[in-house]
Motif scaffolding. Structure first.
Motif, PDB file in Angstrom:
ATOM      1  N   MET A  97      46.774  20.877  44.368  1.00 45.72           N
ATOM      2  CA  MET A  97      46.552  19.955  43.275  1.00 45.72           C
ATOM      3  C   MET A  97      45.112  20.020  42.779  1.00 45.72           C
ATOM      4  SD  MET A  97      48.951  16.642  43.947  1.00 45.72           S
ATOM      5  CE  MET A  97      47.713  15.637  43.246  1.00 45.72           C
ATOM      6  N   ARG A  98      44.456  21.119  43.011  1.00 41.21           N
ATOM      7  CA  ARG A  98      43.078  21.247  42.563  1.00 41.21           C
ATOM      8  C   ARG A  98      43.021  21.316  41.052  1.00 41.21           C
ATOM      9  NH1 ARG A  98      39.733  25.294  46.250  1.00 41.21           N
ATOM     10  NH2 ARG A  98      38.058  24.286  45.130  1.00 41.21           N
ATOM     11  N   GLY A  99      42.189  20.514  40.471  1.00 39.42           N
ATOM     12  CA  GLY A  99      41.951  20.586  39.048  1.00 39.42           C
ATOM     13  C   GLY A  99      42.898  19.792  38.173  1.00 39.42           C
ATOM     14  N   TRP A 100      43.958  19.243  38.734  1.00 40.60           N
ATOM     15  CA  TRP A 100      44.929  18.520  37.908  1.00 40.60           C
ATOM     16  C   TRP A 100      44.318  17.288  37.256  1.00 40.60           C
ATOM     17  CZ3 TRP A 100      48.975  20.425  35.827  1.00 40.60           C
ATOM     18  CH2 TRP A 100      49.674  21.440  36.451  1.00 40.60           C
ATOM     19  N   PHE A 101      43.496  16.570  38.002  1.00 40.10           N
ATOM     20  CA  PHE A 101      42.861  15.376  37.449  1.00 40.10           C
ATOM     21  C   PHE A 101      41.932  15.749  36.299  1.00 40.10           C
ATOM     22  CE2 PHE A 101      39.450  12.188  37.403  1.00 40.10           C
ATOM     23  CZ  PHE A 101      40.217  11.071  37.091  1.00 40.10           C
ATOM     24  N   ARG A 102      41.153  16.802  36.488  1.00 39.56           N
ATOM     25  CA  ARG A 102      40.241  17.257  35.434  1.00 39.56           C
ATOM     26  C   ARG A 102      41.012  17.710  34.210  1.00 39.56           C
ATOM     27  NH1 ARG A 102      36.879  20.877  39.601  1.00 39.56           N
ATOM     28  NH2 ARG A 102      35.983  19.169  40.798  1.00 39.56           N
ATOM     29  N   LEU A 103      42.108  18.416  34.420  1.00 40.78           N
ATOM     30  CA  LEU A 103      42.931  18.860  33.293  1.00 40.78           C
ATOM     31  C   LEU A 103      43.536  17.679  32.545  1.00 40.78           C
ATOM     32  CD1 LEU A 103      44.786  21.910  34.853  1.00 40.78           C
ATOM     33  CD2 LEU A 103      43.109  21.961  33.011  1.00 40.78           C
ATOM     34  N   THR A 104      44.004  16.695  33.276  1.00 38.18           N
ATOM     35  CA  THR A 104      44.617  15.523  32.654  1.00 38.18           C
ATOM     36  C   THR A 104      43.596  14.728  31.850  1.00 38.18           C
ATOM     37  OG1 THR A 104      46.203  15.406  34.472  1.00 38.18           O
ATOM     38  CG2 THR A 104      45.945  13.442  33.105  1.00 38.18           C
ATOM     39  N   VAL A 105      42.445  14.495  32.435  1.00 41.48           N
ATOM     40  CA  VAL A 105      41.395  13.743  31.731  1.00 41.48           C
ATOM     41  C   VAL A 105      40.891  14.533  30.522  1.00 41.48           C
ATOM     42  CG1 VAL A 105      39.057  12.817  31.954  1.00 41.48           C
ATOM     43  CG2 VAL A 105      40.736  12.425  33.751  1.00 41.48           C
ATOM     44  N   GLY A 106      40.754  15.832  30.664  1.00 42.55           N
ATOM     45  CA  GLY A 106      40.325  16.670  29.545  1.00 42.55           C
ATOM     46  C   GLY A 106      41.319  16.657  28.402  1.00 42.55           C
ATOM     47  N   LEU A 107      42.591  16.744  28.731  1.00 43.93           N
ATOM     48  CA  LEU A 107      43.617  16.714  27.698  1.00 43.93           C
ATOM     49  C   LEU A 107      43.658  15.351  27.004  1.00 43.93           C
ATOM     50  CD1 LEU A 107      45.909  18.212  26.278  1.00 43.93           C
ATOM     51  CD2 LEU A 107      47.444  17.359  28.049  1.00 43.93           C
ATOM     52  N   LEU A 108      43.537  14.301  27.777  1.00 44.76           N
ATOM     53  CA  LEU A 108      43.507  12.959  27.204  1.00 44.76           C
ATOM     54  C   LEU A 108      42.307  12.789  26.270  1.00 44.76           C
ATOM     55  CD1 LEU A 108      44.764  10.115  27.152  1.00 44.76           C
ATOM     56  CD2 LEU A 108      43.268   9.548  29.061  1.00 44.76           C
ATOM     57  N   ALA A 109      41.164  13.314  26.662  1.00 46.54           N
ATOM     58  CA  ALA A 109      39.961  13.232  25.825  1.00 46.54           C
ATOM     59  C   ALA A 109      40.135  14.007  24.527  1.00 46.54           C
ATOM     60  CB  ALA A 109      38.750  13.747  26.600  1.00 46.54           C
ATOM     61  N   VAL A 110      40.753  15.176  24.584  1.00 45.41           N
ATOM     62  CA  VAL A 110      40.987  15.964  23.369  1.00 45.41           C
ATOM     63  C   VAL A 110      41.924  15.230  22.419  1.00 45.41           C
ATOM     64  CG1 VAL A 110      42.043  18.089  22.487  1.00 45.41           C
ATOM     65  CG2 VAL A 110      40.478  18.195  24.426  1.00 45.41           C
ATOM     66  N   VAL A 111      43.001  14.670  22.940  1.00 48.20           N
ATOM     67  CA  VAL A 111      43.965  13.954  22.100  1.00 48.20           C
ATOM     68  C   VAL A 111      43.327  12.707  21.491  1.00 48.20           C
ATOM     69  CG1 VAL A 111      46.129  12.648  22.147  1.00 48.20           C
ATOM     70  CG2 VAL A 111      45.992  14.860  23.279  1.00 48.20           C
ATOM     71  N   LEU A 112      42.608  11.934  22.293  1.00 52.63           N
ATOM     72  CA  LEU A 112      41.962  10.731  21.784  1.00 52.63           C
ATOM     73  C   LEU A 112      40.871  11.079  20.768  1.00 52.63           C
ATOM     74  CD1 LEU A 112      41.957   7.659  22.059  1.00 52.63           C
ATOM     75  CD2 LEU A 112      40.237   7.927  23.846  1.00 52.63           C
ATOM     76  N   GLY A 113      40.124  12.126  21.028  1.00 48.12           N
ATOM     77  CA  GLY A 113      39.096  12.570  20.091  1.00 48.12           C
ATOM     78  C   GLY A 113      39.695  13.031  18.771  1.00 48.12           C
ATOM     79  N   ALA A 114      40.827  13.732  18.841  1.00 48.90           N
ATOM     80  CA  ALA A 114      41.500  14.159  17.608  1.00 48.90           C
ATOM     81  C   ALA A 114      41.999  12.952  16.818  1.00 48.90           C
ATOM     82  CB  ALA A 114      42.653  15.098  17.945  1.00 48.90           C
ATOM     83  N   LEU A 115      42.525  11.965  17.510  1.00 51.54           N
ATOM     84  CA  LEU A 115      42.989  10.755  16.838  1.00 51.54           C
ATOM     85  C   LEU A 115      41.835  10.034  16.152  1.00 51.54           C
ATOM     86  CD1 LEU A 115      45.214   8.642  16.255  1.00 51.54           C
ATOM     87  CD2 LEU A 115      44.567   7.570  18.431  1.00 51.54           C
ATOM     88  N   TRP A 116      40.719   9.878  16.861  1.00 50.71           N
ATOM     89  CA  TRP A 116      39.557   9.212  16.267  1.00 50.71           C
ATOM     90  C   TRP A 116      39.014  10.002  15.081  1.00 50.71           C
ATOM     91  CZ3 TRP A 116      36.483   7.561  21.231  1.00 50.71           C
ATOM     92  CH2 TRP A 116      37.135   6.471  21.812  1.00 50.71           C
ATOM     93  N   THR A 117      39.046  11.325  15.156  1.00 48.71           N
ATOM     94  CA  THR A 117      38.573  12.143  14.050  1.00 48.71           C
ATOM     95  C   THR A 117      39.453  11.969  12.828  1.00 48.71           C
ATOM     96  OG1 THR A 117      37.674  13.758  15.609  1.00 48.71           O
ATOM     97  CG2 THR A 117      38.006  14.503  13.350  1.00 48.71           C
ATOM     98  N   VAL A 118      40.753  12.001  13.016  1.00 49.38           N
ATOM     99  CA  VAL A 118      41.688  11.827  11.901  1.00 49.38           C
ATOM    100  C   VAL A 118      41.551  10.434  11.293  1.00 49.38           C
ATOM    101  CG1 VAL A 118      44.152  11.690  11.338  1.00 49.38           C
ATOM    102  CG2 VAL A 118      43.294  13.574  12.710  1.00 49.38           C
ATOM    103  N   LEU A 119      41.400   9.429  12.134  1.00 52.38           N
ATOM    104  CA  LEU A 119      41.196   8.070  11.631  1.00 52.38           C
ATOM    105  C   LEU A 119      39.881   7.961  10.866  1.00 52.38           C
ATOM    106  CD1 LEU A 119      42.422   5.914  14.619  1.00 52.38           C
ATOM    107  CD2 LEU A 119      43.355   5.878  12.324  1.00 52.38           C
ATOM    108  N   GLY A 120      38.843   8.546  11.395  1.00 53.93           N
ATOM    109  CA  GLY A 120      37.542   8.484  10.745  1.00 53.93           C
ATOM    110  C   GLY A 120      37.512   9.190   9.410  1.00 53.93           C
ATOM    111  N   LEU A 121      38.309  10.243   9.261  1.00 56.15           N
ATOM    112  CA  LEU A 121      38.387  10.948   7.983  1.00 56.15           C
ATOM    113  C   LEU A 121      39.234  10.211   6.963  1.00 56.15           C
ATOM    114  CD1 LEU A 121      38.741  14.613   9.265  1.00 56.15           C
ATOM    115  CD2 LEU A 121      36.776  13.606   8.089  1.00 56.15           C
TER     116      LEU A 121
END
Length: 63
Positions: free
Chosen positions: A1-25
């Motif tokens: 299970m090495r890296g799963w937490f980092r992958l999950t948090v990274g993916l969540l950050a990308v999705v949330l960042g994309a949402l904030w970017t679309v909202l901001g535009l």
């Protein structure tokens, strides 16, 4: 299970960042964040942090 937490948090950050970017535009209406340019910068920064987290998680899984 090495890296799963980092992958999950990274993916969540990308999705949330994309949402904030679309909202901001202003592509999505009906939110406090809509058409606020400062959220574009926050969203892009969060996407970059998320991509770094994904890269870091992938490196951990390969070892």
């Amino acid at each position: 299970m090495r890296g799963w937490f980092r992958l999950t948090v990274g993916l969540l950050a990308v999705v949330l960042g994309a949402l904030w970017t679309v909202l901001g535009l202003g592509y999505v209406e009906g939110s406090v964040l809509s058409d606020e340019r400062s959220w574009v910068y926050v969203g892009v920064a969060l996407i970059l942090i998320g991509l770094a987290g994904l890269w870091w998680g992938m490196r951990a899984r390969r070892r």
